[in-house]
Enzyme design. Structure first.
Site, PDB file in Angstrom:
ATOM      1  N   HIS A 432      29.216  31.402 -11.333  1.00  0.00           N
ATOM      2  CA  HIS A 432      28.915  31.900  -9.985  1.00  0.00           C
ATOM      3  C   HIS A 432      30.053  31.587  -9.018  1.00  0.00           C
ATOM      4  O   HIS A 432      30.517  32.470  -8.284  1.00  0.00           O
ATOM      5  CB  HIS A 432      27.614  31.265  -9.492  1.00  0.00           C
ATOM      6  CG  HIS A 432      27.219  31.687  -8.111  1.00  0.00           C
ATOM      7  ND1 HIS A 432      26.266  32.655  -7.875  1.00  0.00           N
ATOM      8  CD2 HIS A 432      27.647  31.282  -6.884  1.00  0.00           C
ATOM      9  CE1 HIS A 432      26.123  32.830  -6.563  1.00  0.00           C
ATOM     10  NE2 HIS A 432      26.953  32.001  -5.939  1.00  0.00           N
ATOM     11  N   GLU A 433      30.517  30.327  -9.024  1.00  0.00           N
ATOM     12  CA  GLU A 433      31.588  29.947  -8.099  1.00  0.00           C
ATOM     13  C   GLU A 433      32.903  30.647  -8.447  1.00  0.00           C
ATOM     14  O   GLU A 433      33.681  31.007  -7.560  1.00  0.00           O
ATOM     15  CB  GLU A 433      31.768  28.428  -8.086  1.00  0.00           C
ATOM     16  CG  GLU A 433      30.524  27.639  -7.694  1.00  0.00           C
ATOM     17  CD  GLU A 433      29.933  28.069  -6.364  1.00  0.00           C
ATOM     18  OE1 GLU A 433      30.675  28.615  -5.530  1.00  0.00           O
ATOM     19  OE2 GLU A 433      28.726  27.866  -6.156  1.00  0.00           O
ATOM     20  N   HIS A 436      32.997  34.028  -6.846  1.00  0.00           N
ATOM     21  CA  HIS A 436      33.467  34.051  -5.457  1.00  0.00           C
ATOM     22  C   HIS A 436      34.989  34.025  -5.402  1.00  0.00           C
ATOM     23  O   HIS A 436      35.599  34.694  -4.572  1.00  0.00           O
ATOM     24  CB  HIS A 436      32.890  32.872  -4.684  1.00  0.00           C
ATOM     25  CG  HIS A 436      31.449  33.023  -4.323  1.00  0.00           C
ATOM     26  ND1 HIS A 436      30.976  34.060  -3.560  1.00  0.00           N
ATOM     27  CD2 HIS A 436      30.365  32.267  -4.641  1.00  0.00           C
ATOM     28  CE1 HIS A 436      29.668  33.936  -3.400  1.00  0.00           C
ATOM     29  NE2 HIS A 436      29.272  32.860  -4.049  1.00  0.00           N
ATOM     30  N   HIS A 442      27.451  37.934  -2.388  1.00  0.00           N
ATOM     31  CA  HIS A 442      26.158  37.713  -3.015  1.00  0.00           C
ATOM     32  C   HIS A 442      25.433  39.028  -3.265  1.00  0.00           C
ATOM     33  O   HIS A 442      25.620  40.004  -2.537  1.00  0.00           O
ATOM     34  CB  HIS A 442      25.279  36.831  -2.139  1.00  0.00           C
ATOM     35  CG  HIS A 442      25.630  35.380  -2.217  1.00  0.00           C
ATOM     36  ND1 HIS A 442      25.565  34.542  -1.145  1.00  0.00           N
ATOM     37  CD2 HIS A 442      26.060  34.617  -3.259  1.00  0.00           C
ATOM     38  CE1 HIS A 442      25.923  33.327  -1.508  1.00  0.00           C
ATOM     39  NE2 HIS A 442      26.246  33.354  -2.785  1.00  0.00           N
TER      40      HIS A 442
END
Length: 799
Positions: A432-433, A436, A442
């Site tokens: 997930h990180e 980014h 999101h």
């Protein structure tokens, strides 16, 4: 002037610090169920395997009594050829460096199968595991999917250490064994309106505490009409903490997010490799029995996370370097590694938060000179229930912007870095990180879809062009959820389009051709190494490939190239020289054509930054654009549509205005494309204006403040003219004739004849043979008659 230049530099630096976005992940909710892995069997003659083995692994899921088979092969992509581990001391100095031997790590990838009642096997998903122990009683950890529901296998000791208070308890069975939970076993947060409620604290990835987050225009409605209004000021008065999320840096408008859903245009057509670095701090290392175990866990995390990037973007995440700090945390953090400290050990009181770790770690990463895609700090610390934090859109970015100050919690350092806390699903937090860092926002959830600050569902990735809520099914979901194993079609479209538009860097991504792996030459690992013509992977992956022999990694008879791995290969033959292998994206990015004698597409070349490509348009990062055009693209929906223009021409943050309201400044966490002109004759680079000169800065300042300059110049000119006129008048007065007394004129007499004078002239002396004494230049007495001179000399009047 020196102070002026310094001031401009400070202002530019400060402005650049409001251009990026951080994203943070929160811990999961409680588990409703957990299973024990029963009857694990390694299907080899001796039940033994090594790091390069291909084998099947079967086991039961108790109490579900489901039989699972993992068909496994070595994952050679997870470690680079020169992967190394550096052991640091408590002061941050290098203690020793070792090469990571691939044979020491049994890291595997493959497919998951379930057995039907008929006995037949059906493939239901992918698998990534690391084997800790083989033999009759194997021990492994990792993740596999069954119909998009991820199944996490963890050791009992890890579960006990990270168990939530309301997670299911374990029995008293001694020894180490394996447990499994599914994504669907995690309790789901219930929400009503804008108030989120759960048994545990809200699990989410909100990005509202750092300045970069708060400055995001895409989380706010248009600004009220006030002079020099900023997003930051508006945020402080109108938006609550839980109503925020991050935007991922330079974010296209809402129309772009919807228009690119599911599109892979811009992502690589052939496999690329992203080298990454990982640092384990003292708190992370302390959770393992040995440094070797810590290293193995890091490899396992990257092994599992890489699969979603391979499937979504054709990019492998590969470890290039691991740094491990001692498990005993220092009493005082070293200046070399200020991020390495206890979770609650911050000078001056308070806690050393995850944001503090990101800031100090980013400053450390900024000093590295490698070509890694990004660096990750692994820690066992959390801030409340936050377990992850990352800067957005910083892929392949070198150096650091800003500088963290321990005395100022709001100071920030931005780099290609993230922080991941150790959990029982660390791989998901890591993925997930990293998303980014690749520039993803999101996915929309019910809260974002109902948020009045999110008009037209433009601040998040919608499920479809007509449906907002993605229902927590994908990797970039802002809250924890079940069955999260892939990126959403919107996230895929966004990241790929950013690669195409060059709003994220991809220069650090390497091809998988000619890459040396840690294990040396290995046919079947999907990487074309020295001595190989091609490598399409294992036999399963090579099905339908008529160009490459998966057993020998050589071209099949008559083949010149491999369609699956070479962009200028068509039907196993070199494509003709007229074949376009990379299309043009505009006037500044010409198309590339195949050479006709190679399977490789030529390097992507675009026009030089600053070249004119249209009326008031210049090339920047291969795009024909301008500051005004970029404002229209990014903030047009929130400002004045096609009439939106840039607020000024100096900085590299996207600041725009409506021509009808020229004093209202619209800004956000956006940066102009690299190569866009900025103040002082410079160009934007990663959100900062570089290459400017002092002379150009002054000239630029003058051009941007013409009314002031003209007023000052007119005033100074008038003063100068007055001064000149005054000087002329003064000189003229000094030259005017005036009546004044004339000084007496003394003339030396020539043979005077004294008539009426008694005796010799006054003050005279008798002559002597030697000559006459000097005269004293004293005029005759006033009452005495003037002497008579021979001839006709004019008389002189004394007044």
């Amino acid at each position: 002037m020196k102070a002026f230049s310094c001031l401009l530099s400070v202002i530019a630096t400060a402005a650049s610090l409001f251009q990026h976005v951080d994203a943070r992940s929160h811990a999961r909710d409680k588990l409703n169920n957990i299973s024990r892995v029963e009857r694990p069997v390694i299907h080899t003659p001796s039940r033994r395997v090594h790091a390069h083995s291909h084998f099947d692994l079967t086991f039961d899921l108790y109490p579900r009594s489901s039989r699972i088979k993992l068909q496994l092969e070595p994952n050679h992509d997870v470690l680079s050829h020169d992967a190394r581990v550096t052991f640091l001391d408590t002061e941050g100095n290098v203690d020793r460096t070792e090469r990571i031997e691939r044979r020491d790590h049994s890291v595997f990838k493959g497919w998951a199968w379930t057995q039907a009642k008929s006995g037949a096997w059906e493939r239901v998903g992918w698998a990534r595991i690391i084997l800790h122990r083989d033999g009759e009683d194997p021990l492994f950890e990792g993740v596999f999917t069954v119909m998009h529901d991820h199944h996490q296998v963890i050791a009992k000791s890890k579960y006990v250490r990270k168990r939530h208070q309301q997670d299911p308890p374990l029995d008293n069975t001694p020894g180490e064994y394996m447990l499994l939970f599914r994504g669907s076993d995690i309790a789901q947060t219930q929400s009503t309106g804008n108030v989120e409620r759960s048994i545990m604290s809200s699990p989410s990835c909100d990005a509202d505490t750092l300045a970069y987050d708060s400055n995001s225009n895409f989380m706010f409605p248009p600004l009220p009409e006030e002079n020099n209004t900023s997003i930051w000021n508006y945020f402080m008065t109108s938006i609550g903490k839980r109503q925020m999320t991050d935007t991922g840096g330079v974010v296209p408008g809402s129309r772009d997010l919807k228009e690119t859903i599911g599109s892979t245009s811009g992502c690589p057509n052939t496999r690329k490799v992203a080298l990454i670095g990982v640092v384990a701090d003292c708190t992370y290392t302390n959770t393992f029995a040995s440094e070797m175990d810590a290293r193995a866990d890091i490899i396992s995390v990257v092994n599992a996370a890489s699969v979603v990037y391979e499937h979504s973007f054709n990019i492998s995440l590969t470890l290039g370097e691991i740094n491990i700090l001692p498990k005993n945390c220092p009493a005082t953090a070293s200046s070399a590694t200020p991020f390495n400290q206890q979770c609650d050990d911050r000078a001056g009181g308070g806690s050393f938060t995850l944001a503090d770790r990101l800031n100090t770690f980013s400053a450390w990463r900024g000093k590295k000179t490698d070509d890694f895609a990004f660096w990750t700090l692994m820690t066992d610390c959390t801030t409340e229930n936050q377990v992850g934090l990352a800067w957005a859109a910083q892929l392949c970015v070198k150096g650091v912007q800003g500088n963290p100050d321990s005395r100022n919690s709001s100071s920030q350092a931005v780099a290609g870095a993230n922080v991941v806390s150790k959990t029982d699903n660390t791989w998901q937090v890591f993925a997930h990180e990293a998303g980014h860092i690749f520039g993803a926002v999101h996915d929309c959830d019910s809260m974002l879809c109902q948020n009045p600050a999110n008009p037209d569902n433009s601040r998040c990735c919608p499920a479809t062009a007509s449906t907002c809520d993605a229902r927590g099914r994908f990797m970039m979901n802002p809250t924890s959820g079940s069955q999260i194993t892939d990126f959403s079609p919107c996230s895929i479209g966004q990241i790929c389009s950013r690669m195409a538009r060059r709003t994220i860097l991809t220069s650090c991504l390497t091809t998988n051709r000619g890459v040396d792996t840690i294990s040396g030459q290995q046919c079947g690992n999907g990487i074309v190494e020295d001595g190989e013509d091609c490598d399409c992977g294992d036999e399963e992956s090579c099905k339908g490939n008529t160009c490459c022999d998966p057993k020998t990694c050589k071209y099949t008879s008559g083949s010149q190239c491999d369609d699956a791995n070479e962009e200028c290969c068509k039907g196993c033959k070199f494509a003709s020289s007229s074949t376009i292998c990379r299309t043009s994206s505009g006037p500044c990015d010409p198309e590339e054509k195949c050479s006709g004698n190679s399977g490789d597409c030529p390097h992507d070349i675009h026009s030089k930054d600053g070249e004119t490509c249209g009326t008031d348009l210049q090339c920047a990062s291969g795009q024909c654009t301008s500051r005004d055009l970029q404002c229209q693209m990014h903030l047009g929906n929130q400002v004045a549509g096609s009439r939106t223009v840039a607020f000024d021409s100096y900085g590299c943050e996207v600041a725009c205005k409506d021509p009808d309201r020229p004093n209202v400044r619209y800004e956000g966490s956006l940066t102009f494309l690299d190569g866009t002109p900025c103040g002082g004759g410079g160009t934007c680079k990663n959100g900062q204006c570089s290459g400017s000169t002092f002379g150009n800065e002054v000239s630029d300042w003058v051009s941007r403040h013409k009314p002031i300059v003209i007023g000052v110049a007119v005033g100074a000119g008038c003063l100068l003219l007055l001064a000149i006129a005054s000087c002329i008048c003064g000189r003229s007065r000094r030259q005017r004739p005036r009546n004044r007394k004339m000084p007496p004129i003394n003339m030396r007499p020539m043979a005077p004849v004294y008539n009426g004078w008694n005796g010799a002239p006054p003050n005279a002396q008798q002559s002597s043979p030697g000559g006459h004494p000097p005269y004293n230049n004293i005029p005759p007495p006033i009452n005495a008659p003037p002497p008579a001179y021979p001839g006709h000399l004019p008389s002189t009047r004394y007044a």
